[in-house]
Design a protein around this motif. Structure first.
Motif, mmCIF file in Angstrom:
data_model
loop_
_atom_site.group_PDB
_atom_site.id
_atom_site.type_symbol
_atom_site.label_atom_id
_atom_site.label_comp_id
_atom_site.label_asym_id
_atom_site.label_seq_id
_atom_site.Cartn_x
_atom_site.Cartn_y
_atom_site.Cartn_z
ATOM 1 N N ASP A 124 -5.561 -3.182 7.862
ATOM 2 C CA ASP A 124 -6.233 -4.331 8.483
ATOM 3 C C ASP A 124 -7.496 -4.701 7.707
ATOM 4 N N THR A 125 -7.414 -4.703 6.413
ATOM 5 C CA THR A 125 -8.483 -5.062 5.475
ATOM 6 C C THR A 125 -9.647 -4.064 5.468
ATOM 7 N N ALA A 126 -9.578 -2.987 6.264
ATOM 8 C CA ALA A 126 -10.639 -1.982 6.213
ATOM 9 C C ALA A 126 -10.267 -0.905 5.204
ATOM 10 N N PRO A 127 -11.230 -0.476 4.376
ATOM 11 C CA PRO A 127 -10.921 0.521 3.350
ATOM 12 C C PRO A 127 -10.895 1.946 3.901
ATOM 13 N N TYR A 128 -9.864 2.716 3.502
ATOM 14 C CA TYR A 128 -9.727 4.116 3.892
ATOM 15 C C TYR A 128 -9.365 4.944 2.676
ATOM 16 N N GLY A 129 -9.469 6.268 2.845
ATOM 17 C CA GLY A 129 -9.063 7.148 1.771
ATOM 18 C C GLY A 129 -8.605 8.485 2.311
ATOM 19 N N ALA A 130 -7.760 9.153 1.536
ATOM 20 C CA ALA A 130 -7.293 10.495 1.872
ATOM 21 C C ALA A 130 -6.950 11.204 0.579
ATOM 22 N N ALA A 131 -7.024 12.535 0.610
ATOM 23 C CA ALA A 131 -6.771 13.320 -0.582
ATOM 24 C C ALA A 131 -5.400 12.997 -1.149
ATOM 25 N N ARG A 132 -5.346 12.952 -2.448
ATOM 26 C CA ARG A 132 -4.089 12.657 -3.116
ATOM 27 C C ARG A 132 -3.102 13.792 -2.866
ATOM 28 N N LYS A 133 -1.875 13.424 -2.545
ATOM 29 C CA LYS A 133 -0.844 14.450 -2.343
ATOM 30 C C LYS A 133 -0.549 15.098 -3.686
ATOM 31 N N PRO A 134 -0.477 16.431 -3.712
ATOM 32 C CA PRO A 134 -0.127 17.083 -4.978
ATOM 33 C C PRO A 134 1.241 16.591 -5.431
ATOM 34 N N SER A 135 1.340 16.216 -6.682
ATOM 35 C CA SER A 135 2.622 15.719 -7.177
ATOM 36 C C SER A 135 3.599 16.878 -7.308
ATOM 37 N N THR A 136 4.836 16.641 -6.949
ATOM 38 C CA THR A 136 5.810 17.729 -6.946
ATOM 39 C C THR A 136 6.740 17.613 -8.143
#
Ligand SMILES: [Zn+2]
Length: 105
Positions: A93-105
């Protein structure tokens, strides 16, 4: 959910700014194009425990982050990332968020 967070980039010197400014802080140019940043490093985390006028407020974390090729922005943090963590940016909804990058498998 949209990947990345929208910022503005100076046409002249490629400096990234957010929110949009009248003049570029680096070269004082006034020409900007929309751009997106997808990754950032967490610099500071704070918890908002109360919000005036909100009775069913859930404590939430916000973070000041340094984007990989853009400005420092404030986002809502969706996990327990601490300073130094590389996170992925996205918008809801146009609000910025962030979360840790998932470890690539
Ligand atoms: Zn500039």
């Amino acid at each position: 959910m949209t990947p990345g967070v929208g910022i503005w980039r100076c046409v002249k010197c490629r400096e990234g700014v957010f929110p949009q400014r009248l003049l570029c802080p680096r070269c004082h140019g006034d020409d900007f194009v929309p751009d997106r940043v997808y990754e950032a490093v967490v610099e500071e985390v704070s918890m908002i425990r109360h919000m005036l006028g909100q009775t069913d407020w859930q404590p939430r974390r916000i973070a000041s982050v340094r984007t990989s090729n853009g400005p420092r922005i404030t986002i809502g943090l969706r996990d327990e990332s601490s300073p130094g963590t590389v996170i992925e940016l996205f918008e809801e909804d146009t609000a910025p968020y962030g979360a840790a990058r998932k470890p690539s498998t």
